[in-house]
Design an enzyme around this catalytic site. Sequence first.
Site, PDB file in Angstrom:
ATOM      1  N   LYS A 160       0.818  -1.218   0.000  1.00  0.00           N
ATOM      2  CA  LYS A 160       0.000   0.000   0.000  1.00  0.00           C
ATOM      3  C   LYS A 160       0.851   1.267   0.000  1.00  0.00           C
ATOM      4  O   LYS A 160       0.444   2.284  -0.547  1.00  0.00           O
ATOM      5  CB  LYS A 160      -0.929   0.015   1.216  1.00  0.00           C
ATOM      6  N   LYS A 210     -10.921  -3.478  -4.035  1.00  0.00           N
ATOM      7  CA  LYS A 210     -11.771  -2.289  -4.141  1.00  0.00           C
ATOM      8  C   LYS A 210     -11.047  -1.140  -4.815  1.00  0.00           C
ATOM      9  O   LYS A 210     -11.652  -0.277  -5.412  1.00  0.00           O
ATOM     10  CB  LYS A 210     -12.123  -1.789  -2.736  1.00  0.00           C
ATOM     11  N   LYS A 266      -4.948  -9.639  -6.880  1.00  0.00           N
ATOM     12  CA  LYS A 266      -6.128  -9.839  -6.029  1.00  0.00           C
ATOM     13  C   LYS A 266      -7.273  -8.908  -6.469  1.00  0.00           C
ATOM     14  O   LYS A 266      -7.023  -7.753  -6.808  1.00  0.00           O
ATOM     15  CB  LYS A 266      -5.691  -9.517  -4.593  1.00  0.00           C
TER      16      LYS A 266
HETATM   17  P1  AMP Z   1     -10.911  -5.305   2.933  1.00  0.00           P
HETATM   18  O1  AMP Z   1     -11.768  -4.948   1.783  1.00  0.00           O
HETATM   19  O2  AMP Z   1      -9.459  -5.268   2.564  1.00  0.00           O
HETATM   20  O3  AMP Z   1     -11.257  -4.589   4.195  1.00  0.00           O
HETATM   21  O4  AMP Z   1     -11.226  -6.839   3.181  1.00  0.00           O
HETATM   22  C1  AMP Z   1     -12.360  -7.296   3.865  1.00  0.00           C
HETATM   23  C2  AMP Z   1     -12.364  -8.802   3.942  1.00  0.00           C
HETATM   24  O5  AMP Z   1     -12.498  -9.371   2.627  1.00  0.00           O
HETATM   25  C3  AMP Z   1     -11.090  -9.412   4.532  1.00  0.00           C
HETATM   26  O6  AMP Z   1     -11.432 -10.551   5.288  1.00  0.00           O
HETATM   27  C4  AMP Z   1     -10.305  -9.812   3.313  1.00  0.00           C
HETATM   28  O7  AMP Z   1      -9.415 -10.869   3.574  1.00  0.00           O
HETATM   29  C5  AMP Z   1     -11.406 -10.260   2.369  1.00  0.00           C
HETATM   30  N1  AMP Z   1     -11.008 -10.076   0.973  1.00  0.00           N
HETATM   31  C6  AMP Z   1     -10.673  -8.892   0.368  1.00  0.00           C
HETATM   32  N2  AMP Z   1     -10.352  -9.097  -0.923  1.00  0.00           N
HETATM   33  C7  AMP Z   1     -10.486 -10.437  -1.151  1.00  0.00           C
HETATM   34  C8  AMP Z   1     -10.305 -11.272  -2.301  1.00  0.00           C
HETATM   35  N3  AMP Z   1      -9.946 -10.758  -3.474  1.00  0.00           N
HETATM   36  N4  AMP Z   1     -10.538 -12.600  -2.162  1.00  0.00           N
HETATM   37  C9  AMP Z   1     -10.926 -13.121  -0.968  1.00  0.00           C
HETATM   38  N5  AMP Z   1     -11.118 -12.382   0.155  1.00  0.00           N
HETATM   39  C10 AMP Z   1     -10.903 -11.060   0.068  1.00  0.00           C
END
Ligand code: AMP
Length: 343
Positions: A118, A209, A206
Amino acid sequence: MADDYQGPERVLSGVQTSGKLHIGNYLGALRKFVDLQKEVDCFFFLADMHSITVWQDPDALRAQSYNIAASYLAAGVDPDKSTIFHQSAVPAHAELAWIFNCVARLGWLDRMTQFKDKAGKDKERASVGLYTYPVLQAADILVYKATHVPVGEDQKQHLELSRDIAGKFNYDYGVANFFPLPEPLIKGQFGAAGARIMSLRDGTAKMSKSDPSENACLFLADDVDTLARKVKKAKTDPETLPSEPGGLEGRPEAANLVGIYAALSGKTDAEVLADFGGQGFGAFKPALAELVVEKIAPIGDELRRLEADPDYLAGVLRAGAEKASAIADPLVAEVKSIVGFVR
Ligand code: AMP
Ligand code: TRP
């Protein structure tokens, strides 16, 4: 370090309030929340304090906070079963995070790959919050003495750090097993499927968002046409699908689409390939689009309905913050006394 913690099982997880949720968040996190709340005491929060480790426009942050709360509920997280709240509404998280800042070691944080990703090349300009982000995450978990944390695979390293902080606190202050060593729950009900969903434009990145390409992500809020169009436009290769998972090696885009099909249908990759092996993407993509629409579009409809009722959402979040504080506040009081603070 052995974990002889005797307290009750408790599940906790959070999602940042930066941007709309996509099916990676759904399969890696939300869907597991829905399953777990049936069995265990669960805390699911909106990590708004983590979100501001990178710049957030205040109006956008406000809107996203409601959007993500609505996404939790639309996906099936039930406020009668789970405690749902904003991190910033429970100051105990920040208080414990400070104490943990003094337990965690610089060397531990220097190894965190999410910070490196990041912060990019110009890490001198990253916020200090981005660097200590995993320490706040440890506080989020341990302020409820949570034992299990459902997350996607990308969070594994942060969970290891939480365990290290819990273990060092217990050891340094001579309070064996005061904090549990929390365990990540990376696999879901259907095994590894969904633990790591990749971008539709690049099978090696990955799904995120913050991806600049709208077409890289299937958002929970996308309408039926958008979902179907994105699946049909997803990057692929010219080969047909193999009939066994071994044949997906070196084909990241194909592996990702098969993985999404598997996770949404509750099948294994092998079962999906037993059905589609030998077929081209011309046949597979429409089947995948249909499945995505069937599973995701109803969540989007419910999300829009809930978003139109911010008073209801605010009520759920207020009640959740009260329930959360009732556990977190006494814990922080106990920790302060262990550390030697007087009052
Ligand atoms: P975040 O959007 O980074 O706050 O992630 C929220 C949750 O979604 C966390 O548990 C991440 O590990 C999961 N997550 C985010 N992106 C992915 C992805 N591409 N595949 C699987 N899990 C994800
Ligand atoms: N860092 C997590 C993510 O980006 C979000 C998060 C913050 C979290 N605090 C947490 C997840 C505590 C689990 C437990 O996905």
